[in-house]
Design an enzyme around this catalytic site. Structure first.
Site, PDB file in Angstrom:
ATOM      1  N   PRO A   9       0.866  -1.303  -0.511  1.00 42.71           N
ATOM      2  CA  PRO A   9       0.644  -0.177   0.081  1.00 42.71           C
ATOM      3  C   PRO A   9       0.672   1.315  -0.396  1.00 42.71           C
ATOM      4  O   PRO A   9       1.653   0.991   0.669  1.00 42.71           O
ATOM      5  CB  PRO A   9      -1.067   0.221   0.896  1.00 42.71           C
ATOM      6  CG  PRO A   9       0.762  -0.715   2.170  1.00 42.71           C
ATOM      7  CD  PRO A   9       0.418  -2.090   0.998  1.00 42.71           C
ATOM      8  N   ASN A  10       0.317   2.204  -0.728  1.00 46.97           N
ATOM      9  CA  ASN A  10       0.647   3.288  -0.876  1.00 46.97           C
ATOM     10  C   ASN A  10       2.063   3.670  -1.734  1.00 46.97           C
ATOM     11  O   ASN A  10       2.705   4.737  -2.102  1.00 46.97           O
ATOM     12  CB  ASN A  10       1.181   4.254   0.423  1.00 46.97           C
ATOM     13  CG  ASN A  10      -0.235   4.439   1.679  1.00 46.97           C
ATOM     14  OD1 ASN A  10      -0.888   4.828   0.991  1.00 46.97           O
ATOM     15  ND2 ASN A  10       0.099   3.731   2.679  1.00 46.97           N
ATOM     16  N   ARG A  17       4.864  11.321  -1.536  1.00 44.92           N
ATOM     17  CA  ARG A  17       5.040  10.889  -0.757  1.00 44.92           C
ATOM     18  C   ARG A  17       5.663  11.080  -0.269  1.00 44.92           C
ATOM     19  O   ARG A  17       6.837  10.126  -0.261  1.00 44.92           O
ATOM     20  CB  ARG A  17       3.853   9.618  -0.373  1.00 44.92           C
ATOM     21  CG  ARG A  17       3.585   8.751   1.077  1.00 44.92           C
ATOM     22  CD  ARG A  17       3.650   7.472   0.883  1.00 44.92           C
ATOM     23  NE  ARG A  17       2.931   7.220   2.720  1.00 44.92           N
ATOM     24  CZ  ARG A  17       4.310   5.618   3.105  1.00 44.92           C
ATOM     25  NH1 ARG A  17       4.012   4.972   1.623  1.00 44.92           N
ATOM     26  NH2 ARG A  17       3.683   5.760   4.380  1.00 44.92           N
ATOM     27  N   TYR A  22      10.933   8.497   1.247  1.00 51.89           N
ATOM     28  CA  TYR A  22      11.027   8.022   0.294  1.00 51.89           C
ATOM     29  C   TYR A  22      11.545   7.718  -1.180  1.00 51.89           C
ATOM     30  O   TYR A  22      11.899   7.108  -2.339  1.00 51.89           O
ATOM     31  CB  TYR A  22       9.618   6.998  -0.045  1.00 51.89           C
ATOM     32  CG  TYR A  22       8.722   6.658   1.354  1.00 51.89           C
ATOM     33  CD1 TYR A  22       8.899   5.430   1.683  1.00 51.89           C
ATOM     34  CD2 TYR A  22       7.797   7.432   1.715  1.00 51.89           C
ATOM     35  CE1 TYR A  22       8.475   5.059   2.702  1.00 51.89           C
ATOM     36  CE2 TYR A  22       7.052   6.788   3.433  1.00 51.89           C
ATOM     37  CZ  TYR A  22       7.687   6.107   3.921  1.00 51.89           C
ATOM     38  OH  TYR A  22       6.946   5.383   4.756  1.00 51.89           O
ATOM     39  N   ASN A  73       8.576  -6.343  -1.176  1.00 49.77           N
ATOM     40  CA  ASN A  73       8.167  -4.460  -0.413  1.00 49.77           C
ATOM     41  C   ASN A  73       6.626  -4.289  -0.210  1.00 49.77           C
ATOM     42  O   ASN A  73       5.402  -4.139  -0.181  1.00 49.77           O
ATOM     43  CB  ASN A  73       8.630  -3.361  -1.058  1.00 49.77           C
ATOM     44  CG  ASN A  73       8.538  -2.102  -0.087  1.00 49.77           C
ATOM     45  OD1 ASN A  73       7.648  -1.780   1.074  1.00 49.77           O
ATOM     46  ND2 ASN A  73       9.612  -1.295  -0.577  1.00 49.77           N
ATOM     47  N   ALA A  76       3.224  -1.503   4.457  1.00 51.16           N
ATOM     48  CA  ALA A  76       3.134  -0.805   5.961  1.00 51.16           C
ATOM     49  C   ALA A  76       1.855  -2.609   6.490  1.00 51.16           C
ATOM     50  O   ALA A  76       1.576  -2.235   8.009  1.00 51.16           O
ATOM     51  CB  ALA A  76       1.636   0.066   6.233  1.00 51.16           C
ATOM     52  N   GLU A  97      12.633  -9.716   1.276  1.00 53.65           N
ATOM     53  CA  GLU A  97      11.904  -8.810   1.665  1.00 53.65           C
ATOM     54  C   GLU A  97      12.581  -7.468   1.705  1.00 53.65           C
ATOM     55  O   GLU A  97      13.774  -7.233   1.863  1.00 53.65           O
ATOM     56  CB  GLU A  97      11.823  -8.109   3.361  1.00 53.65           C
ATOM     57  CG  GLU A  97      10.258  -7.458   4.135  1.00 53.65           C
ATOM     58  CD  GLU A  97      10.582  -7.647   5.686  1.00 53.65           C
ATOM     59  OE1 GLU A  97      10.137  -6.481   5.852  1.00 53.65           O
ATOM     60  OE2 GLU A  97      10.490  -8.991   5.543  1.00 53.65           O
ATOM     61  N   HIS A  99      12.661  -2.622   2.050  1.00 54.92           N
ATOM     62  CA  HIS A  99      12.162  -1.668   2.530  1.00 54.92           C
ATOM     63  C   HIS A  99      12.934  -0.606   1.528  1.00 54.92           C
ATOM     64  O   HIS A  99      14.324  -0.555   1.918  1.00 54.92           O
ATOM     65  CB  HIS A  99      12.108  -1.713   4.217  1.00 54.92           C
ATOM     66  CG  HIS A  99      10.792  -2.602   4.449  1.00 54.92           C
ATOM     67  ND1 HIS A  99       9.875  -2.653   4.062  1.00 54.92           N
ATOM     68  CD2 HIS A  99      11.540  -3.625   4.588  1.00 54.92           C
ATOM     69  CE1 HIS A  99       9.664  -3.735   4.940  1.00 54.92           C
ATOM     70  NE2 HIS A  99      10.436  -3.987   5.386  1.00 54.92           N
ATOM     71  N   ARG A 106      13.472   4.519  12.021  1.00 53.35           N
ATOM     72  CA  ARG A 106      12.204   4.765  12.391  1.00 53.35           C
ATOM     73  C   ARG A 106      11.019   5.053  13.636  1.00 53.35           C
ATOM     74  O   ARG A 106      11.565   4.052  14.482  1.00 53.35           O
ATOM     75  CB  ARG A 106      10.888   4.276  10.295  1.00 53.35           C
ATOM     76  CG  ARG A 106      11.846   5.231   9.730  1.00 53.35           C
ATOM     77  CD  ARG A 106      11.649   5.035   8.705  1.00 53.35           C
ATOM     78  NE  ARG A 106      10.325   5.611   8.178  1.00 53.35           N
ATOM     79  CZ  ARG A 106       9.273   5.492   7.904  1.00 53.35           C
ATOM     80  NH1 ARG A 106       9.720   4.740   6.983  1.00 53.35           N
ATOM     81  NH2 ARG A 106       8.268   6.485   7.481  1.00 53.35           N
TER      82      ARG A 106
END
Length: 152
Positions: A9-10, A17, A22, A73, A76, A97, A99, A106
Site C-alpha cells: 500500500p501507498n 509521498r 522515500y 516490499n 505498511a 523483503e 524497504h 523510524r
C-alpha cells in the site's frame, strides 16, 4: 529464473509521498530500473502493486509453480499482516523483503516485521537500489535458494 516483485500500500504514491523519506522516484521509475537489471542478469520479472492486502495474498498464492522467487516490499503490511506471512509460508517460494527506508531508524512500531519470519533476507534503507540488490541476491543465491529446493 522468474521473479514476482510485489509492492504494498501507498507505494503507488512514491515521488509524491514523503520524498524526504522515500525519495523522488516513482514506482514506475523503479519498475524500469528492475526491468533493466533483470534483463542484464537473464531474469524474467513481473512487477505489481496493490493497496489491498487480499490482492497481495492472492498474487502470492497464484505464484506457486509459476515463479522461482518473490521480492516484496509489503510497506505498511510489514508490521500488521499475518495473512501475507501465512501466504508466503503456504507457497514456500524463496522471498526477499525490501524497504526503501531504514525501518530501524523510524518509529518503534516499524521495527517488527511479520514478513521477515519467512524471508530469506531483508534489505532495508537502500532506497530504490534495494530492489536491484534483491534481484541480484536471487541470481547470486540461485543454487542455494532455488535449485537446492528442487525447483529447477
Amino acid at each position: 529464473m522468474k521473479l514476482l516483485i510485489l509492492n504494498g500500500p501507498n507505494l503507488n504514491m512514491l515521488g509524491k509521498r514523503e520524498p524526504e523519506i522515500y525519495g523522488k522516484e516513482t514506482l514506475e521509475d523503479i519498475k524500469k530500473k528492475c526491468n533493466l537489471e533483470a534483463k542484464k542478469l537473464g531474469i524474467s520479472i513481473e512487477f505489481k502493486q496493490s493497496n489491498s492486502e487480499s490482492e497481495l495474498v492472492t498474487w502470492i498464492q497464484d505464484a506457486l509453480n509459476k515463479f522461482d522467487g518473490i521480492v516484496i516490499n509489503p510497506a505498511a503490511y510489514t508490521h500488521t499482516s499475518v495473512a501475507i506471512l501465512d501466504a508466503l509460508k503456504s507457497v514456500q517460494i524463496p522471498t526477499v523483503e525490501i524497504h526503501l527506508s531504514n525501518v530501524f531508524q523510524r518509529e518503534e512500531f516499524r521495527h517488527h516485521s511479520y514478513v521477515s519470519l519467512q524471508a530469506k533476507t531483508v534489505i532495508s534503507g537502500a532506497g530504490s537500489n534495494g530492489y536491484l540488490l534483491a534481484i541480484n541476491a536471487f541470481k547470486l543465491n540461485e543454487n542455494i535458494w532455488i535449485k537446492k529446493n528442487g525447483k529447477k
